[in-house]
Each structure stands twice: as structure tokens, then as C-alpha cells.
Enzyme design. Structure first.
Site, mmCIF file in Angstrom:
data_model
loop_
_atom_site.group_PDB
_atom_site.id
_atom_site.type_symbol
_atom_site.label_atom_id
_atom_site.label_comp_id
_atom_site.label_asym_id
_atom_site.label_seq_id
_atom_site.Cartn_x
_atom_site.Cartn_y
_atom_site.Cartn_z
ATOM 1 N N SER A 527 0.845 -1.188 0.000
ATOM 2 C CA SER A 527 0.000 0.000 0.000
ATOM 3 C C SER A 527 0.893 1.256 0.000
ATOM 4 O O SER A 527 1.679 1.436 -0.937
ATOM 5 C CB SER A 527 -0.957 -0.036 1.194
ATOM 6 N N HIS A 640 -7.472 -5.650 -1.245
ATOM 7 C CA HIS A 640 -6.352 -4.977 -0.588
ATOM 8 C C HIS A 640 -5.918 -5.690 0.689
ATOM 9 O O HIS A 640 -4.812 -5.483 1.175
ATOM 10 C CB HIS A 640 -6.768 -3.531 -0.271
#
Length: 666
Positions: A527, A640
């Protein structure tokens, strides 16, 4: 058994770990329930509810269905437990008598039901359910597996019509016409009453001691599609009148009535520093709505900001009222650890328990706490903290696993940044460490960026150490745990001082530890950590291998493709796409692709809506087109959260690719 006799940790050991969460005291305080989650043989997870009396050495399993059983809550008389379970295919509510017997299904809602809580008189259960505007709470029929598959197939053949800004999220995928509503179930009459109806998501917070008022959070503004605010509301259950408690300018939650119902405590903030704003502790007068802030001088993050890859299931963060109504308890994040704190209504702050560990949840009853605690060498157990401050372990989770594998105890370090700021970090020595040998090195960079590495179990870190690497992980500026100025310091400066903080840490350990081979340095992160990995290899060639995970490479496209891009871009970089595209390009690692000489592995989930896979596609194609040393691994049906809650086999494959890349180049 000493560590030399134990075996090295493997990627597959991820499936051996039981993760504990959500401790809940019995009403009489003599025992508690909790949830244990582990990977199963179907490449998924199974969660079970357990009970343990405080005078027993062993917990008793209360659920057995091969499903995700969670969120157990005792009735006020302690005779029943309501919980949610996926045993029929989707989450529904079930009732279990504490004396034993089969659980009874309470709900058959079409899209499921969850997060149950009891009214104070025990006559009702309040819960949440996704509903469409025309749905009737008393006319809900749960579809069977065949019907669910037909519905999925039907959706695959239909176009998705989008007319709102917030049309997707990484957690839920593409949004539809359903909104989360709050429902009341009458236990005796087995009937349902829909308590909220606005076309927005509602979150139950608490019910007043007299069962007359419901406290919930939501955004009821007409402009809610363009706002990130979340207000607190009081619903009078007799008249259905709604009173707004907060000002429409912030985010508030974790709200609780005091024992008498006269006060309401909550965590929240008014976005003073956008997404880098520390939580505050507020207390409201339930009658007048007057608000006071207890935490304005504390400069610590309230709640749990710790990052790990083995925490599954929700746990209490607070605030929780003391029975005297003069004190509150909560978890706070500070200097690489989390602990349990007490605050008086005058704002006096007292540490109840804080060690080199991660307090990930708690339950409170008349002076005694059940604490969930993880350390870097233990995924987590429950402990009793008594009225005298003595702590004793209640569970011994993962004993067989811990007896079998060697884990590295981190060394806590402090580095001086190039401008004098102090940066905290940790170093893991490799499995079978021998003095006089040189070892390859991996720098880990966390995501967020407003989060925190620290004193918790992290399987990925331990795996790299088990594979023979020295592992360094740090909290550069932008991280939580070091005050408001620190967490805000990377905004509008991505790739600036946060980058030099990391390089200063690497320089320091290379100078301090002679067992690190400075010719074999690796870097990885996910990320924001993926962004930083890309940034690092675009600005230095000192690393010989890099793995970028669920990364950001191009802020120009991120603005429009991420579920948070339209606000996060301005929050973090200071500009939106049309305000200054040149500045966004300057912040983009893709701009510096020509400088990237480090062999790069790109890892990304196909269904990542937070940092969409096109971010990795752009980087891969650009580097491959220039004939750079790059490889791209795409994980189907992964979002994610792949590294934390993805399918177990996918998580293992991800780890195998990461270690394979470092083995090849380091």
C-alpha cells in the site's frame, strides 16, 4: 525446548495459528466468551465461540458448525448468548442457551444480519441488516445456495448503473441499492421492527439503560455522497424522533451511554489534520448535548493503530465506562505499543497496563479486565488484570505451534533522522544466527501511512528472519504513536522526509551491526509501503532486490480509480488531479521509472479497489518496455486485504513469491 532445537518458521505455518479476539465478560463477571479463528481445509477460515470460567484452566468450545461463528453477546441475565454465524451460507443471528443444547436460528434475512446486542431489559436484540428501500423486516426469506448462485449469475449478465461518487469500496466491492439499517427483534414475540430508514448506512452504538433511546452513527446529510463525516444521533424509541449530537464536521464512533444514561462517551475528531488527525475522547451530556473534550492535551492516538498480519475479528477499543461514571477505559497507541488507559472526567490520564506488547482488545467488569495481548513472539492470549493490578494468563493459544518453531525476538532501536527527529524501529536477527557470519537484509515499510509497526506478532517478518534475513521495520514520520505533529509530518511531503527517515535507519544499522551484508539489501512494503518501495528504487540503487505489494505508482490515475482516491489524494498530497497534475506527477514513482535498476517483483490482488491493480500494471509495462528486470504476480479474487485476511492458500503463495524473489537476488 530451546530455539536451536526448534525448526524454522514456514509460510504454511500461517495455517497453524489460532487467532483470538472479542473477549466478553459474563454479566456476573465469573467468566467470559471469546472467538477463535483459524484456516480450514477448504481454503477459508472457521471461527468458533469459546467460554472460560475465570477459575478454570481450560476454555470450553460452544460452537461446532464449520462456519464463521462470531460476535457472542450475553443476555443481561446470563442465560442466553446471541451470536452471528455463516452456517447457512450467509451471516444470520443465532441464540444459544448457556446451559447447552442446539443453537436456534433467529433471522432469515435475505442479505444476512449481524452485530447483535441486547437491550438492557433482555427483551429485545438490536442488530444490523442490509436492506433495500422497499424491504419489509418481517418478510425476509433467506435464499438457499442454489438461489444465491442464480442471483450471482444474473448479476454477471447485467450492466451496473452507477450514479453516485461512493460507488465502490475495497471491503464490499461495488455498492448496490442496499443500505445498513438497525433492526429490533422482540425475543418473546419473535417479531422484527425496523428502527432506521434513511437511505444511508446506520451503525448501532448503544442503547440507553432505560431502553428508551438508541444511539447510532450515520451521515444523514443530503450531501452524504460527497462527505466523509459520520455523526452521532439519538433515536427516541417511543416517538421515533432523532436528535443530532455532533456537528456534521467530523467522524465519531465507539459511543457508549454511562451507567445512569446521563452521559455519552465517544471517540472521534473533526478532521483538523484530515486523515492524519488523532482521535479525541469526548463526553456529551445526554440531555443537553453539551460536549467536552477530555484528551486535548494528551497527544496520543486513542484506539489501536497497530499493524499485523494475523489479527482477525473485532475487539473492544473503548471507551468503556467505570461504574462510578467518573472514569473511562480505552486502548491507546503509543511508541510502538498499545495499552489500556484510564481517564477521569477532568482529563487526568492513567496507564492501567502497558508493556512491550499489543493490547488488541479488552472487556471490563467491576474493576477487573480481560485483556487480549499479542507480542512479537506470540500471536495472542487472554489475561486477567485484577483490581490490584496483578496480571495472570488465562489461555495458552498456539502452544504446539510455539513449541515447534523458532521465533526471533526484536531489538528495539532508535535512529536519528537527518534533521534530528527520533525514529523508532525494530531489528530481527535471522534463524540460526551465528556471530561472524554476514547476512542479507530486508527493510519492511508499513502501509497507511498513518498506522504503526510495533510490539505485535507479524508472521511475514518472522518468515523473512526464518529464511535467513536480517529484518528491519520502522515507523518513519507519518506513523501513529508519536503525537500529532509526527503523524501529520509526511502529508504533502511523500517521498521527502519519510524517505530520508528510512534511509537514515538503514545507514544506522549498517554502521552498528557488522553481520549485515551491505551488498545484499532488499526492500518491501504494501500500500503506502508499496508506494515507498517504488519511490526508494527510483531514487537509489543501493537495494539489490525489491518487492512492491498492492502499490501506488501514479497519483494522476489513483485519484479516479481508487475507492478513496478522490479525497485521499488531496488529504495526503495537498492537491487534487485538476488542481495541479504536475505536482501529482512529481509525487508519482512512475515518473522515475528510468532510474529503477533494482530487480522488482510486483504483487497485487485483482480485486483491490483501494490501490487498484492498474497501478501495478502501469509500473510493470513501463519497466518491461524498457527491458528492466521485473516480474508481475496477480492474485485472482484478492482485494487490498490479501496479506491479512485473504484466502489462506493465496496468502501462502504470496509469501512464497516474496521469499523466492529475495532468494534469487540476495
Amino acid at each position: 525446548m530451546n530455539d536451536k532445537a526448534k525448526q524454522a518458521l514456514t509460510a504454511k505455518d500461517l495455517k497453524k495459528i489460532n487467532v483470538y479476539s472479542d473477549p466478553q465478560f459474563t454479566p456476573d463477571g465469573h467468566g467470559y466468551t471469546f472467538v477463535s479463528t483459524a484456516a480450514n481445509d477448504d481454503n477459508d477460515y472457521t471461527s468458533h465461540v469459546f467460554f472460560q470460567a475465570l477459575n478454570d484452566q481450560k476454555a470450553t468450545q460452544w460452537t461446532f458448525a464449520d462456519a464463521q461463528n462470531s460476535h457472542p453477546r450475553f443476555s443481561p441475565d446470563g442465560q442466553n448468548v446471541v451470536f452471528q454465524s455463516t452456517r447457512t451460507g450467509i451471516p444470520q443471528l443465532w441464540l444459544l442457551h448457556t446451559d447447552g443444547g442446539e443453537a436456534k436460528q433467529l433471522t432469515t434475512f435475505k442479505h444476512g444480519a449481524g452485530n447483535p446486542e441486547w437491550s438492557k431489559d433482555g427483551q429485545s436484540i438490536i442488530f444490523s441488516a442490509p436492506l433495500e428501500e422497499a424491504d419489509d423486516a418481517n418478510d425476509q426469506q433467506e435464499p438457499n445456495e442454489e438461489e444465491r448462485q442464480k442471483e450471482k449469475e444474473k448479476k454477471r449478465k447485467q450492466p451496473l448503473v452507477i450514479n453516485r461518487l461512493k460507488y465502490k469500496s475495497d471491503a464490499s466491492g461495488f455498492h448496490d441499492a442496499k443500505r445498513t439499517q438497525i433492526i429490533r427483534y422482540d425475543v418473546a414475540n419473535e417479531t422484527f421492527e425496523q428502527l432506521t430508514s434513511a437511505y444511508t448506512d446506520h451503525h448501532f452504538e448503544d442503547i440507553s439503560p432505560d431502553d428508551q433511546q438508541l444511539l447510532f452513527s450515520a451521515n444523514l446529510s443530503e450531501d452524504r455522497d460527497y462527505e466523509l463525516t459520520n455523526d452521532l444521533y439519538l433515536l427516541d424509541l417511543a416517538t421515533k424522533n432523532i436528535t443530532t449530537l455532533t456537528n456534521g464536521k467530523g467522524q465519531y464512533g465507539n459511543a457508549r451511554f454511562s451507567p445512569s444514561g446521563g452521559k455519552i462517551a465517544c471517540l472521534g475528531h473533526d478532521f483538523a489534520y484530515q486523515g492524519a488527525t488523532l482521535n479525541e475522547l469526548f463526553v456529551f451530556d445526554a440531555e443537553t448535548g453539551d460536549r467536552s473534550c477530555l484528551s486535548h492535551v494528551w497527544d496520543i492516538q486513542l484506539g489501536d493503530a497497530m499493524i499485523g498480519d494475523t489479527r482477525m475479528g473485532q475487539s473492544e477499543n473503548g471507551p468503556v465506562w467505570h461504574e462510578d461514571e467518573a472514569h473511562l477505559f480505552f486502548i491507546a497507541t503509543d511508541f510502538g505499543a498499545t495499552g489500556i488507559y484510564q481517564a477521569s472526567l477532568d482529563g487526568d490520564l492513567t496507564v492501567m497496563y502497558k508493556e512491550n506488547s499489543h493490547v488488541f482488545g479488552f472487556s471490563y467488569h467491576e474493576g477487573t479486565f480481560i485483556l487480549g495481548i499479542s507480542t512479537p513472539t506470540n500471536p495472542g492470549n487472554f489475561y486477567q488484570l485484577d483490581k490490584k493490578g496483578h496480571i495472570s494468563r488465562l489461555t495458552d493459544a498456539n502452544r504446539a505451534f510455539l513449541d515447534e518453531v523458532a521465533l526471533s525476538e526484536p531489538e528495539t532501536l532508535t535512529f536519528e533522522a537527518d534533521d534530528g527527529w527520533e525514529i523508532q524501529g525494530w531489528l530481527l536477527r535471522p534463524y540460526g544466527f551465528e556471530e561472524g557470519k554476514k547476512y542479507p537484509f530486508v527493510l519492511e515499510v508499513h502501509g497507511g501511512p498513518h498506522a504503526m509497526y510495533g510490539q505485535t506478532f507479524f508472521h511475514e517478518m518472522q518468515l523473512l528472519a526464518a529464511k535467513g534475513y536480517v529484518v528491519l521495520y520502522t515507523n518513519p514520520r507519518g506513523s501513529h504513536g508519536y503525537g500529532q505533529a509526527f503523524v501529520d509530518a509526511c502529508r504533502t511531503d511523500y517521498g521527502g522526509k519519510d524517505y530520508t527517515d528510512l534511509m537514515s535507519a538503514v545507514d544506522d544499522v549498517l554502521e552498528t551491526y557488522d553481520f549485515i551484508d551491505e551488498e545484499r539489501l532488499g526492500v518491501t512494503g504494501g500500500s503506502y509501503g508499496g508506494f515507498m518501495t517504488n519511490w526508494i528504487i527510483g531514487h537509489t540503487n543501493r537495494f539489490k532486490a525489491a518487492v512492491t505489494q498492492r502499490c501506488i505508482s501514479n497519483w494522476l490515475s489513483f485519484y479516479g480509480v481508487s475507492d478513496i482516491g478522490y479525497f485521499f489524494t488531496k488529504w495526503e498530497l495537498g492537491k487534487n488531479l485538476l488542481e495541479d497534475p504536475a505536482q501529482l506527477w512529481d509525487f508519482s514513482p512512475l515518473k522515475y521509472a528510468e532510474n529503477m535498476e533494482t530487480p522488482l517483483l510486483i504483487v497485487h490482488g485483482e480485486n483491490d479497489y483501494r490501490c487498484p491493480i492498474e497501478q501495478s500494471e502501469q509500473l510493470f509495462v513501463t519497466l518491461k518496455h524498457m527491458k528492466k528486470d521485473v516480474e508481475f504476480v496477480r492474485f485472482p479474487d484478492a482485494n487490498h486485504e490479501l496479506s491479512r485476511s485473504g484466502k489462506p492458500e493465496m496468502r501462502i503463495e504470496r509469501l512464497n513469491h516474496i521469499t523466492r524473489w529475495f532468494e534469487q537476488y540476495l
